[in-house]
Design a protein around this motif. Structure first.
Motif, PDB file in Angstrom:
ATOM      1  N   ASP A 144       0.829  -1.204   0.000  1.00 55.38           N
ATOM      2  CA  ASP A 144       0.000   0.000   0.000  1.00 55.38           C
ATOM      3  C   ASP A 144       0.868   1.261   0.000  1.00 55.38           C
ATOM      4  N   GLY A 227     -11.691  -2.677   4.892  1.00 53.73           N
ATOM      5  CA  GLY A 227     -11.976  -2.267   6.262  1.00 53.73           C
ATOM      6  C   GLY A 227     -13.461  -2.381   6.547  1.00 53.73           C
ATOM      7  N   ASN A 238      -9.130  -2.641   9.886  1.00 62.25           N
ATOM      8  CA  ASN A 238      -8.789  -3.244   8.611  1.00 62.25           C
ATOM      9  C   ASN A 238      -8.969  -4.758   8.704  1.00 62.25           C
ATOM     10  N   ARG A 260     -10.776  -0.506   0.341  1.00 64.34           N
ATOM     11  CA  ARG A 260      -9.954   0.662   0.628  1.00 64.34           C
ATOM     12  C   ARG A 260      -9.724   1.510  -0.620  1.00 64.34           C
ATOM     13  N   THR A 391      -1.376   3.455   9.052  1.00 66.79           N
ATOM     14  CA  THR A 391      -2.379   3.652   8.017  1.00 66.79           C
ATOM     15  C   THR A 391      -3.713   3.846   8.699  1.00 66.79           C
ATOM     16  N   SER A 393      -8.082   3.076   8.842  1.00 62.11           N
ATOM     17  CA  SER A 393      -9.119   2.124   8.478  1.00 62.11           C
ATOM     18  C   SER A 393     -10.201   2.821   7.674  1.00 62.11           C
ATOM     19  N   PRO A 394     -10.706   2.198   6.599  1.00 61.47           N
ATOM     20  CA  PRO A 394     -11.833   2.784   5.892  1.00 61.47           C
ATOM     21  C   PRO A 394     -13.039   2.920   6.805  1.00 61.47           C
TER      22      PRO A 394
END
Length: 427
Positions: A144, A227, A238, A260, A391, A393-394
């Motif tokens: 990613d 996510g 996630n 994502r 990162t 999480s959606p």
């Protein structure tokens, strides 16, 4: 040992059979044994003291202690233990050269490796950074980050591994063995030779199971690629591991999952992966936890996981980044980084042993004589947080019916666990 919860300190009951003895050990906690029944001897840093009902023994941090049963009936004792950081720090620096260790073999301390998708943050630097570790190069989070930076995953892993090493060196943190997994010349072949034993283990098989796919591209989704709301705590997370509560998921059991890449709902389907039927080990886990000194949060996590009807954890995932297993039926897949980590620690022991060869063992090596297995000149090493980080999480678009709404995007945090470890005076 059997543990007792709810007393405010660690507590449990211990039993030693006639002619038996406990394992010699030492740790950073203060510990108290209260002998309730039976007769025996305490061996504390090599000194023996007779004990019987009513004996109270206090073990201070880092004292090696053993209890032996010299009688004809079980020796029973009540155990209490707690941490006193100031006392442990003083004990660690006092008499270390004279302190007798349990056994003469090396003791390996492992630190979970960080994901090289960014430099370390304060959560990482809280430690511990000891012993053997390395960079967790085959995480999907590396892919990613590479896509966002316009790089190849290998380049991203190498770049941030070097940054992590430099940061640790600035903190004067220098583990004895650091393995940069993608750069190590023997790591991939060693892992491929190790995984067949995992695949042949009890409860592991190539199984069809529910999976998620990008509705537009058809790409298989796991970890950073998807996510939703954790099926355990309903916080945003996630795929595969919830960083909030630690509960595993299989992505398809996320509430209101979102891709994502696009934020859209994924397509549901099936995928054949090597998987571990976790519930077959419920009794073994419970028996292990019954031995005592297991953190309460871990007990609670196991209770929640085994309260599910079943949970088959994939050990391989369709992906182009990672180490592919040699087994038939897993073409186009890679070994998941979590079971991979078990091999990584064994690989680190082997590499460290090679570095010790011809030097007389660990006691003869200087701190700057540590081993680093990579193709470059990385000098320091690191510990990865116990879940992938750096990162977000959606955000699930909606709420599961009747559930508490999951939270929106949040920074990924580092989950930490603490171990226990002690000196003894008989009073």
């Amino acid at each position: 040992m059997s543990s007792i919860a709810g007393l405010g300190t660690g507590a449990g009951w211990g039993r030693v059979v006639p002619a038996g003895r406990s394992d010699a050990h030492q740790h950073d906690e203060t510990e108290v044994f209260i002998i309730v029944k039976g007769t025996g001897e305490l061996v504390v840093d090599g000194e023996r003291t007779p004990v019987g009902p009513g004996t109270v023994a206090v073990f201070e941090p880092f004292e090696t202690h053993v209890v032996e049963n010299t009688g004809t009936e079980d020796l029973l004792f009540f155990d209490l233990y707690w941490r006193d950081p100031a006392l442990a720090a003083r004990a660690a620096g006092a008499g270390a050269a004279q302190r007798r260790r349990f056994g003469q073999r090396p003791v390996f301390v492992f630190s979970t490796p960080p994901t090289p998708n960014g430099d370390l943050h304060l959560g990482h630097l809280s430690g511990p950074y000891l012993g053997l570790t390395g960079s967790d190069d085959y995480q999907s989070y590396v892919v990613d980050r590479a896509q966002r930076d316009g790089r190849e995953p290998a380049e991203t892993a190498a770049h941030f591994s070097a940054e992590i090493a430099a940061t640790l060196a600035l903190m004067d943190i220098r583990p004895d063995q650091y393995t940069a997994t993608d750069a190590d010349a023997t790591y991939r072949d060693g892992l491929r030779a190790f995984f067949p034993r995992v695949a042949a283990s009890e409860g592991v098989a190539l199984r069809e199971g529910p999976a998620l796919f990008d509705a537009e591209t058809g790409d298989y989704l796991y970890e950073v690629g998807v996510g939703g709301a954790c099926p355990g705590c309903w916080e945003g997370t996630n795929g595969n591991i919830c960083e909030e509560c630690g509960e595993p998921n299989v992505c398809a059991d996320l509430a209101d999952p979102r891709t994502r890449r696009s934020g859209e709902a994924p397509r549901r389907g099936e995928a054949a992966r090597y998987s571990l039927a976790l519930h077959g080990f419920a009794d073994a886990v419970a028996a292990h936890h019954g031995l005592g000194r297991v953190p309460e949060r871990l007990r609670e996590l196991a209770h929640r996981v085994f309260a599910r009807p079943e949970l088959d954890l994939p050990l391989t995932h369709p992906s182009g980044w990672g180490v592919p297993p040699a087994e038939a039926g897993a073409e186009g897949q890679v070994i998941w980084v979590w079971p991979e980590m078990a091999y990584g620690f064994l690989h680190g022991i082997e590499a460290l042993g090679g570095a010790w060869a011809g030097t007389g063992g660990p006691g003869s090596r200087s701190r700057t004589g540590r081993s680093c297995t990579s193709s470059g000149t990385t000098t320091a090493s690191t510990t990865r947080c116990s879940t992938p980080c750096c990162t977000s999480s959606p955000t699930p678009a909606g709420n599961a019916p009747g559930r508490r709404p999951p939270t929106g995007p949040r920074p990924r945090r580092c989950a930490r666990s603490s171990g226990r470890s002690g000196r003894a005076l008989v009073r």
